[in-house]
Design a protein around this motif. Sequence first.
Motif, PDB file in Angstrom:
ATOM      1  N   LEU A 165       0.914  -1.210   0.039  1.00  0.00           N
ATOM      2  CA  LEU A 165      -0.082   0.030  -0.120  1.00  0.00           C
ATOM      3  C   LEU A 165       0.627   1.426   0.129  1.00  0.00           C
ATOM      4  N   VAL A 166       2.104   1.207   0.702  1.00  0.00           N
ATOM      5  CA  VAL A 166       2.937   2.399   0.674  1.00  0.00           C
ATOM      6  C   VAL A 166       3.406   2.494  -0.545  1.00  0.00           C
ATOM      7  N   GLY A 167       3.797   1.189  -1.275  1.00  0.00           N
ATOM      8  CA  GLY A 167       4.262   1.659  -2.666  1.00  0.00           C
ATOM      9  C   GLY A 167       3.423   2.329  -3.585  1.00  0.00           C
ATOM     10  N   GLU A 168       1.974   2.194  -3.581  1.00  0.00           N
ATOM     11  CA  GLU A 168       0.819   2.687  -4.304  1.00  0.00           C
ATOM     12  C   GLU A 168       0.993   3.905  -3.800  1.00  0.00           C
ATOM     13  N   ILE A 169       0.978   4.157  -2.628  1.00  0.00           N
ATOM     14  CA  ILE A 169       0.927   5.795  -2.324  1.00  0.00           C
ATOM     15  C   ILE A 169       2.159   6.660  -2.713  1.00  0.00           C
ATOM     16  N   CYS A 170       3.106   5.928  -2.748  1.00  0.00           N
ATOM     17  CA  CYS A 170       4.377   6.598  -3.414  1.00  0.00           C
ATOM     18  C   CYS A 170       4.107   6.913  -4.779  1.00  0.00           C
ATOM     19  N   LEU A 171       3.613   6.144  -5.354  1.00  0.00           N
ATOM     20  CA  LEU A 171       3.320   6.407  -6.922  1.00  0.00           C
ATOM     21  C   LEU A 171       1.996   7.340  -7.044  1.00  0.00           C
ATOM     22  N   GLY A 172       1.589   7.978  -6.086  1.00  0.00           N
ATOM     23  CA  GLY A 172       0.452   8.867  -6.011  1.00  0.00           C
ATOM     24  C   GLY A 172      -0.820   8.260  -6.406  1.00  0.00           C
ATOM     25  N   GLY A 173      -0.925   7.022  -6.090  1.00  0.00           N
ATOM     26  CA  GLY A 173      -2.485   6.005  -6.742  1.00  0.00           C
ATOM     27  C   GLY A 173      -2.314   5.966  -8.205  1.00  0.00           C
ATOM     28  N   LEU A 174      -1.248   6.218  -8.601  1.00  0.00           N
ATOM     29  CA  LEU A 174      -1.352   6.220 -10.399  1.00  0.00           C
ATOM     30  C   LEU A 174      -0.710   4.884 -10.749  1.00  0.00           C
ATOM     31  N   GLY A 175      -0.327   3.992  -9.803  1.00  0.00           N
ATOM     32  CA  GLY A 175       0.092   2.563 -10.196  1.00  0.00           C
ATOM     33  C   GLY A 175      -0.293   1.761  -9.430  1.00  0.00           C
ATOM     34  N   ARG A 176      -0.114   0.233  -9.770  1.00  0.00           N
ATOM     35  CA  ARG A 176      -0.668  -0.715  -8.885  1.00  0.00           C
ATOM     36  C   ARG A 176       0.609  -1.629  -8.368  1.00  0.00           C
ATOM     37  N   VAL A 177       0.719  -2.057  -7.295  1.00  0.00           N
ATOM     38  CA  VAL A 177       1.991  -2.904  -6.877  1.00  0.00           C
ATOM     39  C   VAL A 177       1.232  -4.133  -6.181  1.00  0.00           C
ATOM     40  N   GLU A 178       1.521  -5.016  -6.629  1.00  0.00           N
ATOM     41  CA  GLU A 178       1.152  -6.397  -6.087  1.00  0.00           C
ATOM     42  C   GLU A 178       2.118  -7.683  -6.161  1.00  0.00           C
ATOM     43  N   LEU A 179       1.657  -8.626  -5.297  1.00  0.00           N
ATOM     44  CA  LEU A 179       2.495  -9.746  -5.262  1.00  0.00           C
ATOM     45  C   LEU A 179       2.165 -10.613  -6.465  1.00  0.00           C
ATOM     46  N   ALA A 180       3.059 -11.185  -7.176  1.00  0.00           N
ATOM     47  CA  ALA A 180       3.083 -11.956  -8.507  1.00  0.00           C
ATOM     48  C   ALA A 180       3.792 -13.210  -8.212  1.00  0.00           C
ATOM     49  N   PRO A 181       3.448 -14.051  -9.078  1.00  0.00           N
ATOM     50  CA  PRO A 181       4.532 -15.345  -9.146  1.00  0.00           C
ATOM     51  C   PRO A 181       5.556 -14.915  -9.983  1.00  0.00           C
ATOM     52  N   GLY A 182       6.851 -15.575  -9.826  1.00  0.00           N
ATOM     53  CA  GLY A 182       7.804 -15.367 -10.382  1.00  0.00           C
ATOM     54  C   GLY A 182       8.747 -16.705 -10.484  1.00  0.00           C
ATOM     55  N   PRO A 183       9.725 -16.626 -11.185  1.00  0.00           N
ATOM     56  CA  PRO A 183      11.041 -17.922 -11.338  1.00  0.00           C
ATOM     57  C   PRO A 183      11.882 -17.967 -10.201  1.00  0.00           C
ATOM     58  N   ASP A 184      12.212 -19.176  -9.405  1.00  0.00           N
ATOM     59  CA  ASP A 184      13.251 -19.339  -8.570  1.00  0.00           C
ATOM     60  C   ASP A 184      13.343 -18.568  -7.447  1.00  0.00           C
ATOM     61  N   TRP A 185      12.122 -17.868  -6.955  1.00  0.00           N
ATOM     62  CA  TRP A 185      12.085 -17.242  -5.739  1.00  0.00           C
ATOM     63  C   TRP A 185      10.519 -17.247  -5.466  1.00  0.00           C
ATOM     64  N   PRO A 186      10.356 -17.582  -4.226  1.00  0.00           N
ATOM     65  CA  PRO A 186       8.762 -17.621  -3.690  1.00  0.00           C
ATOM     66  C   PRO A 186       7.887 -16.280  -3.998  1.00  0.00           C
ATOM     67  N   SER A 187       8.468 -15.054  -3.705  1.00  0.00           N
ATOM     68  CA  SER A 187       7.513 -13.843  -3.894  1.00  0.00           C
ATOM     69  C   SER A 187       8.414 -12.897  -4.603  1.00  0.00           C
ATOM     70  N   TRP A 188       7.237 -12.326  -5.449  1.00  0.00           N
ATOM     71  CA  TRP A 188       7.816 -11.359  -6.398  1.00  0.00           C
ATOM     72  C   TRP A 188       6.653 -10.183  -6.458  1.00  0.00           C
TER      73      TRP A 188
END
Length: 333
Positions: free
Chosen positions: A63-86
Amino acid sequence: MNNRSAAPLPGATIALNEHVAPWVERLCADAAALGVEVSHDERGVRLVDAGIATPGSIAAGLLVGEICLGGLGRVELAPGPDWPSWLQVRSSLPVLACLGSQYAGWSLAASKEETGGKKFFALGSGPARALAAKEALYGELGWRDQGTRGVLVMEVDRPPPAVVIDKILRDCALPPEGLTIVLTPTRSAAGTTQVVARVLEVALHKAHELHFALADIVDGVGWAPLPAPHPDGVEAMGRSNDAILYGGRVHLSVRGSDAEAERLARALPCRNSPDYGRSFAQTFRDAGFDFYKIDPALFAPAEVWVSNVDSGRSWHAGGTDLGLLQRLWQEAS
């Protein structure tokens, strides 16, 4: 080649701090669930502790990441390779969101004499930067924000002293009750998360340094692995930077000439830096803990795609080194 916007900045009519206010209110309303704590100083300035005396959380960091973006972007957890959290970060107004808001570019300092004790230094990020517009970048963007509310994020391990808060209020022309300051030490889960969420912003900043026309960047998506936070501040900062330098992947959509799009793709990845190839914490120590002694070309994502929406052509450069990250972050089996 020119890094000044030749056309009006897309989204420049948005009152950024007013736009992001619902995100700020959500952070405060859900404080207990997010592991943060809200308080007010004697003047009424709202302080949100997201990891100093409170545990914080990944959810708070998103949520702080989205606040930093001024509410003009989305920051979400997503799947990715070779590490559990992206993390995935995306914005359709990337210049305004990343450079106009998220970039940690406002230097805020106070001497021991001013604080009555220990000197203070922080780089402010988030929408309130655009109210003060103290950085030369805002002249290049041809834009600044206006409003009666503002939110600033600081990567610090203690609250700012009164003299620094006074400066923020004065430069932003805000009443005390209109200012919210979010505190996110990098050694906290929220702090690590919101730093890794700068993977797209790092690409935008590098594009600016390469004198690419900012008005020609029309969309952006970034991905980066999310490490566990580290209790040591230097190691925590190193992990969050390594996530971007060795695991960060960015796709920029641009307009204009194919030659400029290709030039951007080739020059952007951090492998172009002679400092590439070891942990950022070690690089920082070798530089005497002075960021300005580190090669600026290092501050970039590992892997980049640039697509020209005018021609339909795309270019790819760089590459991740997830094996290095696993050696740095993961205990041997």
